[in-house]
Structures are given as structure tokens and as C-alpha cells.
Design an enzyme around this catalytic site. Sequence first.
Site, short mmCIF file in Angstrom:
data_model
loop_
_atom_site.label_atom_id
_atom_site.label_comp_id
_atom_site.label_asym_id
_atom_site.label_seq_id
_atom_site.Cartn_x
_atom_site.Cartn_y
_atom_site.Cartn_z
N ASP A 19 1.37 -6.10 14.45
CA ASP A 19 2.24 -5.23 13.65
C ASP A 19 3.41 -4.63 14.45
OD1 ASP A 19 1.15 -5.36 11.10
OD2 ASP A 19 -0.34 -3.81 11.51
N HIS A 51 5.02 -9.50 11.17
CA HIS A 51 5.85 -9.36 9.95
C HIS A 51 7.31 -9.55 10.32
CE1 HIS A 51 2.58 -7.69 7.53
NE2 HIS A 51 2.35 -6.80 8.46
N TYR A 58 10.16 0.32 8.98
CA TYR A 58 8.79 -0.08 9.32
C TYR A 58 8.21 0.89 10.36
CZ TYR A 58 5.14 -3.39 10.82
OH TYR A 58 3.95 -3.99 11.14
N HIS A 112 -5.60 -8.16 14.86
CA HIS A 112 -5.69 -6.94 14.03
C HIS A 112 -6.38 -7.31 12.73
CE1 HIS A 112 -4.59 -3.34 11.96
NE2 HIS A 112 -3.46 -3.77 11.42
N HIS A 139 -1.72 -0.20 15.19
CA HIS A 139 -1.90 1.12 14.63
C HIS A 139 -3.32 1.35 14.13
CE1 HIS A 139 -1.41 -0.02 10.17
NE2 HIS A 139 -1.42 -1.15 10.85
N ASP A 182 -3.92 -7.72 5.55
CA ASP A 182 -2.73 -8.57 5.43
C ASP A 182 -2.71 -9.64 6.52
OD1 ASP A 182 -2.37 -6.25 7.01
OD2 ASP A 182 -0.21 -6.49 7.03
N HIS A 206 0.82 -1.23 0.00
CA HIS A 206 0.00 0.00 0.00
C HIS A 206 0.85 1.28 0.00
CE1 HIS A 206 0.45 0.30 4.35
NE2 HIS A 206 -0.48 -0.59 4.65
N GLU A 242 -6.54 -5.53 9.80
CA GLU A 242 -6.05 -5.11 8.48
C GLU A 242 -5.87 -6.36 7.62
OE1 GLU A 242 -2.78 -2.30 8.44
OE2 GLU A 242 -3.18 -1.82 6.34
FE1 FEO Z 1 -1.70 -3.14 10.04
FE2 FEO Z 1 0.39 -5.66 8.97
O1 FEO Z 1 -1.18 -4.66 9.08
#
Ligand code: FEO
Length: 394
Positions: A163, A224, A191, A78, A144, A82, A24, A80
Site C-alpha cells: 500500500d 495501487h 491516498y 498485506h 498500515h 483488496d 470502504h 487486507e
Molecule cells: Fe490496505 Fe490496499 O489495502
Amino acid sequence: MSKVTLADNIYWVGAVDWNIRDFHGYTTRRGTTYNAYLILDDKIALIDTVRHKFSNDLLRNVCDIISPEKVDYIVVNHVEMDHSSALPLVKEYMKNATVIASPRGKEAIIQHYGDSFHIETVKTGDQLKLGKRTLQFVEAPMLHWPDSMFTYVLPDKILMPNDAFGQHLATSQRFDDEVDEHVLMEEAAKYYANILMLFGSLITRKIEEVGQLGVAPVMIAPSHGVIWRSNPAKIVNAYLDWSVCKAKRKIAIVYDTMWGSTDKMAKAIAEGAISQGVDVKLLKLRAADLTDIVTEILDSKAVIVGSPTLNNQMFPTLSWFLTYITGLKPKDKVWSFFGSYGWGGGAVRGMSEMARKSGFEVHEPTIEVKYIPTAEDLKKCFELGKQIAAEINV
Ligand code: FEO
């Protein structure tokens, strides 16, 4: 595939995305991973899922260990996509699993995927006993997203903060002590700068809060990149420094140019700053990557921004840069602006106004030259570099 074990009966079951280069808008030059973890006990829990296109990787990793229908809980730290877009497919295979999320997480899951899942909500301090192991939850709103949550595995003291503490880094290794330390910290800083910088104050408070809750992880397993097992305090301390934008004697000069005038000014400013022994990064917007530029700003004490004037406004790349950086709100930097124009001007004024509206401290005076900078103009630029270097030396 060989199983990756964090502790006895705790497995990494995520996916490696070697090829992603645009996450993104974030340039993921080294790819990324979507980490998910499987905990086997009297009850079985999956912590997070992965991006939808990697659903089969996750399911294959789980199937190598147990039958998916045996999973009792899917913790969604989370929403999001991903981390959650595999949820609808994964849930078809883990048909007996209850989804666990924060209250805002439940809301977000329903808004993304409908209300067909059985979801139980948890708050900070709530615990879920699996058998010998217990999951303890800590809500982490705006770290976040509003739904964000950390899961702490006891008695192993493994923190799964989604994250937070992550890195976009695809490797065949899963642990920090197996990868190049310099690369790891570079990706962790990038990051932080591009995803979490806006939330610095919340991060400082959250680290204090989890300490008060007795959370003292011996391992931090983010969603991640690699898992911090050799020295988790290292990344926590780095976050404490980054959260206050702890800076070096370093100046980032970010600019663009049309016919070379702003480029000449940028180089003269850089020479002035370098003459004072300050580290300078000269970052032309159409030559450097925006994700990297923001990482350079993270530990710079001053940011000097230059633009030519186009149609009475700043050059479009500057607008792009300033929109991004004012959104991330780096703290405690000195900002200065310079540029060139042919007739009406406007770039420097526009950039300064945008910075001031965002609460940035703007150094005066700004410098703006007509057409081509004269030797006198370049001397002023050199002096500006010297002056700002002196200001950040104190
Ligand atoms: Fe906030 Fe890795 O997604």
C-alpha cells in the site's frame, strides 16, 4: 494483452478496477488498480494477489507468461482483502506454491481464509533466493496494518511496498512517466491523507530504517496505481513532507449550515483570512467530498470548523467529519470552531471538546451566534479569519 515488464522477467500481472467509486468510504473518483507482480527465475514468485472479483484477470495475466502451477512462492505483503481475497482461488491454480508472509501476516491469513495453506514466515532482513534474484523482506507493521511488509527485489533494486506509495488511479498506463504528473501527485496525496496520515511518525522512521538496511530503490512498485520508475525519490520525499504534515499558508474552513447563518459566518471568516493573503478553501460538508476535504487539510496550516446546533449538538455531518479527522490525527494544525444556534447552543462546545480530547490545539475564543449573525457578529468572524491568518504567517 501485451505484457507489462518492470525489468527482464519481472511482470505486472494485476488488475485495473475502472469502476470502483467507493473504496470502504474513500471516494475513488479515478478508480484504482490492484497490482501483483510475477518474477521468473530458477524459482518463480508472485508478489501479492488482487481483489477476489479480479482473480481471473490475475490468472489470465500469469497464464500469458507461464503455467500457474510453476509458481513456487506467493508473497503476501498485506492481508487486507483488496490484495489477498484472490488468494484462495489463485492458490488452487498455484498448487505447488508456498505462501510467504510476516508472522502477523500468517496469523491474518489464517483468520481470513483458514489454515489450509502452507505458509512460511519471514522477518526483517530475511532473504529468499530465487536464483539470480533475491527477495529481501522488511516488516512494516502499521503501515498500515500490523501484517504489512515490503519486498525488495535484488539486484534490480525494485521495492514492492504494497500500500505504501500507492494511488487510487485506474489508467491504461502502468508507469509514472506515462501519466499526467499533476493528477498522479494529487491522487498520491489523497491516498496518503486518507489512509496513511495517522502513521506519519512511523513512516518517517521506516524510510530511515530501510535506508539503513541498504534499501535504495531505483523503482517503487506499489500495490495501487502506477509504478514509480522515473524518479522514485520524488514520492519518497513527498512522503517525508506529508509525514510531518508540512503545511502551506493555507486555511481549510470546513462547515455545514441549516438556514444559512453558519454559511454567512464561514464566508466572513474566509474574507478575513483572504485579506491577509492566505490561501483559503471553503468546504461545505454536503457540497464537498470528505475524501477531498481531508486532502485539503493535509497541507493546510489551520482548520476552522463550523456547525449549526441541532438538538443541542453539532450537526450530524460535523460529527461524521470530526470522527474521521480525529482518527487520522493530522499534526501541527491550528484548529478553531464557530457556529450558530437558536436557543440552547451546544455545537461549538461539542466540537471543541472532541478536538481537545484528540490532542488538537484549539484556538480561543470560539464564536457562536444566536439565530442570524449581526453585522457585529460578522465583523468578529472576519477578525477571527484575520487573526488565524496572522498566526499561521509566523
Ligand atoms: Fe490496505 Fe490496499 O489495502
